[in-house]
Motif scaffolding. Structure first.
Motif, PDB file in Angstrom:
ATOM      1  N   ARG A  23       0.959  -1.287  -0.069  1.00 10.41           N
ATOM      2  CA  ARG A  23       0.066   0.160  -0.164  1.00 10.41           C
ATOM      3  C   ARG A  23       0.937   1.262  -0.047  1.00 10.41           C
ATOM      4  N   CYS A  24       0.258   2.196  -0.711  1.00 14.85           N
ATOM      5  CA  CYS A  24       1.260   3.438  -0.658  1.00 14.85           C
ATOM      6  C   CYS A  24       1.261   4.242   0.672  1.00 14.85           C
ATOM      7  N   SER A  25       2.189   4.561   1.180  1.00 17.23           N
ATOM      8  CA  SER A  25       2.432   5.177   2.279  1.00 17.23           C
ATOM      9  C   SER A  25       1.622   6.450   2.550  1.00 17.23           C
ATOM     10  N   GLN A  26       1.310   6.985   1.525  1.00 22.02           N
ATOM     11  CA  GLN A  26       0.779   8.493   1.815  1.00 22.02           C
ATOM     12  C   GLN A  26      -0.767   8.283   1.674  1.00 22.02           C
ATOM     13  N   CYS A  27      -1.344   7.401   0.930  1.00 20.80           N
ATOM     14  CA  CYS A  27      -2.993   7.365   0.852  1.00 20.80           C
ATOM     15  C   CYS A  27      -3.195   5.956   1.417  1.00 20.80           C
ATOM     16  N   ARG A  28      -2.503   5.028   1.448  1.00 22.98           N
ATOM     17  CA  ARG A  28      -2.749   3.729   2.069  1.00 22.98           C
ATOM     18  C   ARG A  28      -3.565   2.754   1.166  1.00 22.98           C
ATOM     19  N   GLN A  62       4.425   2.000  -6.754  1.00 23.77           N
ATOM     20  CA  GLN A  62       3.961   3.207  -7.815  1.00 23.77           C
ATOM     21  C   GLN A  62       2.601   3.554  -7.704  1.00 23.77           C
ATOM     22  N   CYS A  63       2.206   4.494  -6.991  1.00 22.63           N
ATOM     23  CA  CYS A  63       1.126   4.884  -6.647  1.00 22.63           C
ATOM     24  C   CYS A  63       0.438   5.988  -7.823  1.00 22.63           C
ATOM     25  N   PRO A  64      -0.837   5.577  -8.257  1.00 21.24           N
ATOM     26  CA  PRO A  64      -0.940   6.467  -9.409  1.00 21.24           C
ATOM     27  C   PRO A  64      -1.000   8.020  -8.901  1.00 21.24           C
ATOM     28  N   GLU A  65      -1.132   8.205  -7.679  1.00 24.91           N
ATOM     29  CA  GLU A  65      -1.424   9.714  -7.235  1.00 24.91           C
ATOM     30  C   GLU A  65      -0.126  10.207  -6.681  1.00 24.91           C
ATOM     31  N   HIS A  66       0.691   9.211  -5.951  1.00 24.38           N
ATOM     32  CA  HIS A  66       1.806   9.838  -5.439  1.00 24.38           C
ATOM     33  C   HIS A  66       3.233   9.306  -5.755  1.00 24.38           C
ATOM     34  N   GLY A  67       3.296   8.633  -7.164  1.00 21.24           N
ATOM     35  CA  GLY A  67       4.427   8.214  -7.595  1.00 21.24           C
ATOM     36  C   GLY A  67       5.022   7.141  -6.849  1.00 21.24           C
TER      37      GLY A  67
HETATM   38 ZN   LIG Z   1      -0.949   7.174  -2.791  1.00 21.85          ZN
END
Ligand SMILES: [Zn+2]
Length: 400
Positions: A23-28, A62-67
């Motif tokens: 999971r993305c650490s920014q948006c989970r 590789q998060c679509p929003e946070h890279g």
């Molecule tokens: Zn994210």
């Protein structure tokens, strides 16, 4: 298990679940994998008294929003080398034992305990609710050895019946300090206040009048009693020195009376009582000062503002005629703050002075332990930790 010199350590190596995306650490949100970082190590709660560590090579996703970012690790917070479980564990013990003892018992460093408590407190401060705060107590606390400006703290308490806690603490006791504190609580809290309670310290009076003018400002009983006690003590010390210079025998009468004189008359018993009676029968200044202080106790029993005001006039008139300088000084102070003092009766039943005194005493316990705190910042964190009643992060390792 691995031998490392003389110390035994448990090491647990973690692997990511093949079928579950990181999971993305920014948006989970789950995101496709990117690469893996080198292995890291985290200290975990010691098991059976044996130091325990986790090893894991975090993935990047590789998060679509946070890279491209590091995956979310549920046991870790940022770059900290301790797991959240261990930080919560040490922080909870750090409230029961001194930080040094906590470090020794759980085979870690003082620094680790400090960082854990800091993390715990920051979490709590970010999560705490300030809605419904109606009464504030503002106070100054001395700490450390010197008498410089930096040796004073301004503390702001919530003193509502349903919740009494430390809300804010800052160094120095200037107008700027208190403004900073009120700002930290936010305009909604300040505008919603119904009562504020403080000592007669001028910078506080000014700021509270300007910022929380809608609240009823009460000068509390605890502080007024403190000023009276200090005045009696000053009279006693001056007189005692004078008598010693004149004759030993006369000075005997005042010896060992300090604590008796600070007590309420009805609480003095036994031999101390006899000594007090003899003292009162004497023509000593200390006796007159004590009697004035004791008389003032009646003030708090009034219910009507008018009668309390009349009593205050009468008492200050007597104190001004007493020719005892410290008592005159208190009388002048009470006169110039008469309205705020009488607010005590206007607020009757709504606030009590107990909490300020109680919280003050608890603060002193923490600040006196200050030799254990290497910096002001560490002590500040300890104060929030013990008196802030902060919400706590969930933990499966809650042993205390
Ligand atoms: Zn994210």
């Amino acid at each position: 298990m691995q031998e490392r010199g003389p110390a035994v350590e448990i090491e647990i190596t973690l692997q990511p679940h093949g079928g579950i995306r990181g999971r993305c650490s920014q948006c989970r949100r789950p995101a496709p994998g990117y690469d893996r970082l080198p292995e890291r190590r985290w200290q975990f709660v010691p098991l059976w008294g044996i130091a325990t560590g986790l090893r894991y090579a975090p993935r990047r996703v590789q998060c679509p929003e946070h890279g491209v970012v590091v995956e979310h690790l549920p046991w870790s917070d940022g770059k900290r080398p301790l797991t959240c479980a261990l930080m919560g564990f040490l922080a909870r013990w750090g409230r029961r034992l001194s930080w040094r003892e906590t470090a020794r018992v759980f085979q870690t460093s003082w620094e680790s305990v400090y960082r854990s408590v800091e993390w715990f407190v920051q979490w709590g401060l970010a999560e705490r609710q300030l809605a419904g705060v109606e009464s504030l107590g503002v106070d100054e606390i001395h700490w450390g050895h010197g008498l410089g400006a930096a040796n004073f703290l301004t503390v702001i308490y919530q003193i509502d019946g349903h919740c009494r806690r430390l809300l804010w603490v800052g160094q120095r006791r200037t107008e700027a300090t208190l403004r900073r504190g009120l700002k930290a609580l936010g305009p909604e809290v300040v505008k919603g206040l119904r009562f504020v309670c403080s000592d007669m310290w001028r910078p506080y009076l000014r700021v509270l009048a300007a910022e929380a003018g809608q609240a009823l400002h009460v000068l509390d009983r605890f502080h007024i009693t403190m000023h009276l006690n200090q005045a009696v003590d000053q009279v006693r010390r001056a007189e005692s020195a004078r008598l010693r210079a004149a004759s030993q025998a006369a000075a005997q009468q005042l010896k060992h009376t300090r604590w008796t004189l600070l007590r309420r008359g009805s609480r003095v018993r036994g031999r101390a009582r006899q000594k007090l009676q003899a003292l009162l029968a004497s023509k000593l200044q200390t006796a007159r000062a004590w009697e004035l202080k004791e008389t003032f106790g009646h003030f708090w029993k009034y219910r009507s503002v008018t009668w309390a005001g009349a009593f205050l006039d009468y008492w200050t008139w007597r104190a001004m005629r007493s020719r005892l300088q410290p008592m005159q000084k208190v009388a002048r102070m009470l006169r110039s703050h008469e309205e705020l003092i009488l607010n005590w009766f206007r607020a009757q039943g709504e606030i009590s002075t107990g909490p300020v005194e109680g919280l003050n005493n608890k603060i002193r316990v923490v600040t006196r332990r200050s030799y254990g705190f290497r910096t002001y910042k560490a002590m500040e964190i300890a104060l929030y930790h013990t008196l802030g009643r902060l919400p706590e992060p969930e933990s499966a390792h809650k042993f205390c």
